[in-house]
Design an enzyme around this catalytic site. Structure first.
Site, PDB file in Angstrom:
ATOM      1  N   LYS A 430     -11.379   9.240  -1.829  1.00  0.00           N
ATOM      2  CA  LYS A 430     -10.881   9.232  -0.454  1.00  0.00           C
ATOM      3  C   LYS A 430      -9.365   9.064  -0.465  1.00  0.00           C
ATOM      4  CE  LYS A 430     -11.815   4.275  -0.069  1.00  0.00           C
ATOM      5  NZ  LYS A 430     -12.453   3.197   0.692  1.00  0.00           N
ATOM      6  N   ARG A 524     -18.544  -5.029   8.675  1.00  0.00           N
ATOM      7  CA  ARG A 524     -17.716  -3.873   8.989  1.00  0.00           C
ATOM      8  C   ARG A 524     -18.637  -2.739   9.423  1.00  0.00           C
ATOM      9  NH1 ARG A 524     -13.584  -1.837   4.400  1.00  0.00           N
ATOM     10  NH2 ARG A 524     -15.568  -1.207   3.482  1.00  0.00           N
ATOM     11  N   HIS A 552     -21.488  -3.338   0.730  1.00  0.00           N
ATOM     12  CA  HIS A 552     -20.143  -3.520   0.190  1.00  0.00           C
ATOM     13  C   HIS A 552     -19.883  -5.006   0.021  1.00  0.00           C
ATOM     14  CE1 HIS A 552     -16.227  -1.890  -0.840  1.00  0.00           C
ATOM     15  NE2 HIS A 552     -15.679  -2.927  -0.220  1.00  0.00           N
ATOM     16  N   ARG A 611     -19.269   2.649  -7.059  1.00  0.00           N
ATOM     17  CA  ARG A 611     -18.271   3.365  -6.269  1.00  0.00           C
ATOM     18  C   ARG A 611     -16.861   2.934  -6.698  1.00  0.00           C
ATOM     19  NH1 ARG A 611     -21.631   0.853  -2.771  1.00  0.00           N
ATOM     20  NH2 ARG A 611     -19.890  -0.400  -1.973  1.00  0.00           N
ATOM     21  N   TYR A 657      22.342   5.546   6.799  1.00  0.00           N
ATOM     22  CA  TYR A 657      22.275   5.188   8.212  1.00  0.00           C
ATOM     23  C   TYR A 657      22.758   3.763   8.437  1.00  0.00           C
ATOM     24  CZ  TYR A 657      19.487   9.358   9.319  1.00  0.00           C
ATOM     25  OH  TYR A 657      19.059  10.639   9.522  1.00  0.00           O
ATOM     26  N   CYS A 705      15.883   6.997   3.637  1.00  0.00           N
ATOM     27  CA  CYS A 705      15.757   7.990   4.703  1.00  0.00           C
ATOM     28  C   CYS A 705      14.402   8.691   4.613  1.00  0.00           C
ATOM     29  CB  CYS A 705      16.886   9.015   4.601  1.00  0.00           C
ATOM     30  SG  CYS A 705      18.533   8.286   4.526  1.00  0.00           S
ATOM     31  N   ASP A 707      13.847  11.818   3.914  1.00  0.00           N
ATOM     32  CA  ASP A 707      13.766  12.804   2.837  1.00  0.00           C
ATOM     33  C   ASP A 707      14.651  12.488   1.640  1.00  0.00           C
ATOM     34  OD1 ASP A 707      12.151  14.498   4.592  1.00  0.00           O
ATOM     35  OD2 ASP A 707      14.037  14.882   5.647  1.00  0.00           O
TER      36      ASP A 707
END
Length: 765
Positions: A430, A524, A552, A611, A657, A705, A707
């Site tokens: 996941k 949950r 779980h 798992r 910045y 930043c 990027d």
């Protein structure tokens, strides 16, 4: 392909079907009654081959087209190899019988592709052709249209088989069949007979439910009885009016096989679905049935030869005796082959092969071994050069992740070693495999023998399926009821969050495979363990097929007293639920409790699956836990970025910045082509974090930043545009781990990894 469930009755019925095939070719009741023999061999016996096709349909066709062409061709190759072995076996017998005299090229091709080189071997090319037809159809049409196509082909085959007398005199139709019989001798082949039963096996098995219902069983038995009686009447009427060119295909054979197969695969409660490999004779039944089919004509020849030599005419003249002697010889020979093949493939066979290899190697000269060793070293050197070249070529991008294949393989081996042999890994891929790349990771794991995965949502499961990932894919989270059709379409397994959610899934009207989530204290997802009646009620829902149950463990990450006590309470609650279900006759096919920390700390609680998530990638949630297991687990991921620019920042000038950073002296800075949009936490800004360049540490200055990220490279010599900066991983003797990043950002490694941006290129090295 879809997880195979071992059904005892299917295995046993394969032996019965093989015995029927022997009967077809020996006519056991001919000495007693021609009508009785016709019923046995031309009515009852006709269920054998369709049954074999339906078994293939259940376990092979059910995964079309998601399994991919390569997997289909691999299965076809196995059938072709078995067919080839049978062809070679029967060449001497065919020559002795005079079957191969005056054969042209077209005759040879017809025998190989359609008719079989001996009278019973037509099944193997028919199976190959049928599988290819069904797979091709599955790529362009839905199941209902595929069934219509198969029904049309079967109808065409009927008029070339049992109903030939109705069309042979018709001007156009009769000419069509006359021309067709120049290509093949019978319509009971892979084009006309196989597809409908391959699809029927898949269709009959897809509706299998986990709860035995007496009412359903009565309907199935009634349907089988009525359709079989009607098929018997059909066969005798066709025989009476002499309409048959051959007698392998009947109209009512289709419903007979459907009802029969549904009865055979009905779940009988505990013990039907096996967790372990079957023991005793049971494990050899499937292979014994296959080789009985292959060998029985040879046994017929041997028995007749023995009767001639020993003057025991009873072995041939009495059809009942002849049949039983051939059966005994066929089954005995096939069973010995099955045992031999099982031993050869199993651990004993592995040791035998290893011994043979060692003996062979010991006979080689030392000079030859040295020469082979030098050649091996040269090949490894060239492979390493090619790998480094590929990595260098790939690293022309702005920022990327390197995934260490050997580390992944090592972690898989370590985690497997901590579990019982019958507990399989179900890796959590996941969140894009915790940022590592779900398709990339799952593809590598699949090559390592992992065939079960879990994801968070249906979109993640679909992505894996579309990229050719096979096996069970369990969705751990919520799927909206409007997307239930996708669960069915892509063969995904959904978690039942609670009973109310199960009702929503069932209302969608399509069969959905599920694992029931049991809430034992995490609070949950999952139905509370004490609500046993609601859990039982899930089994009764028409469209839900229960493949497993799981819980779980919320405190398995610690071995302290509280963690041990809470984990023990959760495990006991889960086991009580399972025991209560089994006591009431509800099957619990696959059970699992453990995730990564559970495997490491509580392996004794292992079930059918584990798992594993974060541990698979060589780290744990915190630095303390990672250090504890660093001798066993290896980090899989490295994060690197290209230096986009190198600049001089003079005293008093600001960068980034804010401006959040002002130079106190003249300094050299580098701009990295990576930012928080790629998953780099902004919390590393202002000197909190650093990167490695040329084996030295370069602190982050200013604010990170979207990027770009600016670092101080003062004092690091020969830094230039295009150089590589390591943000996670090793450079020279220094290393920055994902645990370091997580600690600096005030979070856990799971969050850092799962936020790795989609625009980061990922390469396996």
């Amino acid at each position: 392909m879809r997880e195979k469930q071992r059904f005892d009755r299917l295995e046993q019925f394969r032996i019965f079907a093989a015995a029927l095939v022997v009967a077809i070719h020996t006519s056991p009741l001919m000495s007693l009654s021609a009508d009785a023999d016709f019923f046995l061999t031309r009515v009852l016996g006709r269920i054998a081959v369709p049954f074999f096709f339906m078994v293939t349909g259940q376990f092979v066709v059910s995964a079309f087209p998601e399994c991919g062409m390569a997997r289909v061709l691999n299965y076809v190759k196995k059938i072709a190899l078995l067919y080839g072995a049978a062809v070679i076996l029967y060449i001497p017998i065919g020559i002795y019988a005079g079957q191969y005299k005056n054969l042209g090229i077209s005759d040879v091709l017809r025998m190989l592709i359609f008719d079989g080189t001996f009278y019973h071997l037509w099944y193997f090319p028919a199976c190959i052709i049928g599988i290819l037809i069904v797979y091709a159809a599955s790529c362009v049409m839905r199941r209902n249209k595929m069934m219509i196509l198969a029904a049309v082909l079967y109808a065409a085959g009927l008029f070339g088989d049992s109903y030939y007398g109705l069309v042979e005199e018709l001007p156009v139709v009769g000419d069509f069949y006359e021309a067709a019989f120049q290509l093949f001798s019978y319509t009971r082949n892979g084009i006309f007979l196989a597809p409908v039963f391959l699809l029927l096996g898949e269709a009959a098995s897809s509706g299998t439910k986990n709860k035995k219902r007496a009412a359903d069983a009565r309907i199935l038995w009634a349907g089988l009885a009525v359709s079989f009686v009607a098929m018997t009447e059909e066969a005798f009427l066709l025989r009476h009016f002499e309409l048959q060119r051959h007698d392998s295909m009947y109209i009512l054979l289709v419903p007979v096989m459907y009802f029969l197969y549904k009865i055979l695969i009905q779940n009988t409660g505990r013990g039907t679905v096996r967790k372990k490999r079957p023991g005793g004779v049971q494990r050899y039944l499937g292979t014994t049935a296959t080789w009985t089919y292959i060998l029985h004509p040879a046994m017929i020849v041997i028995v007749r030869g023995a009767a001639k030599v020993t003057k025991l005419d009873l072995l041939v003249e009495n059809s009942v005796v002849h049949y039983f002697v051939v059966c005994i010889c066929s089954f005995a020979s096939a069973f010995m082959i099955a045992v031999f093949l099982d031993q050869w493939k199993g651990p004993v066979g592995g040791r035998k092969r290893q011994l043979l290899l060692q003996q062979k190697k010991s006979r080689r000269s030392r000079a030859q071994e040295r020469q082979e060793s030098r050649e091996h070293e040269r090949q490894e050197s060239r492979a390493q050069e090619r790998q480094e070249s590929r990595a260098q070529d790939f690293c022309l991008g702005r920022a990327w992740l390197e995934i260490d294949h050997e580390a992944l393989q090592h972690n898989v081996a370590v985690l497997r070693s901590k579990l019982p042999a019958d507990c399989r890994l179900m890796p959590a891929v996941k969140a894009d495999a915790y940022g590592h790349g779900a398709v990339l990771i799952a593809g590598q794991l699949q090559k390592m023998g992992v065939d079960s995965f879990c994801v968070a949502c249906v979109q993640e499961g679909i992505q894996l399926r579309r990229q050719g990932i096979r096996g069970e894919i369990l969705i751990l989270g919520y799927t909206h009821k409007d997307q239930c059709a996708l669960l069915h379409q892509y063969h995904l397994t959904q978690t039942v969050i609670d009973y109310e959610y199960a009702l929503q899934l069932n209302s969608c009207g399509v069969d959905i495979h599920v694992h029931i989530g049991i809430d034992t204290g995490m609070h949950r997802l999952g139905e509370r363990s004490e609500n046993i009646k609601k859990i039982m009620a899930v089994y009764g829902l028409e469209h839900l097929i229960v493949d497993g149950l799981y819980t779980h463990l919320s405190a398995s990450d610690t071995l302290q007293m509280y963690g041990r006590a809470y984990t023990s309470l959760q495990a006991e609650a889960f086991c009580r639920t399972v025991a209560a279900l089994r006591e009431q006759g509800y099957p619990c096919p696959k059970l699992h409790m453990l995730a990564s920390y559970g495997v490491l700390n509580y392996p004794e609680l292992a079930g059918d699956y584990a798992r594993v998530g974060i541990a698979l990638y060589g780290v744990l949630s915190t630095k303390e836990d990672t250090v504890r297991w660093q001798e066993e687990l290896q980090p899989v991921l490295s994060l690197k970025a290209r230096i986009a620019a190198v600049k001089v920042l003079y005293q008093g000038e600001s960068a980034g910045y804010g401006p959040a950073f002002t130079a106190a002296r003249d300094m050299k800075i580098a701009v990295l082509a990576i930012g928080y949009a790629d998953g780099l936490p902004r919390a590393l800004s202002g000197g909190v974090g650093s990167v490695l360049i040329h084996g030295q540490r370069a602190p982050v200055i200013g604010r990170i930043c979207m990027d770009q990220t600016i670092v101080d490279v003062t004092g690091i010599g020969d830094v230039k545009t295009g150089d590589t900066a390591v943000l996670i991983g090793r450079s020279g003797s220094m290393e920055i781990s994902v645990c370091d990043i997580a600690a600096q950002a005030g979070t856990i490694t799971n969050e850092i990894l799962s936020r790795m941006g989609a625009r980061l290129e990922r390469v396996m090295v």
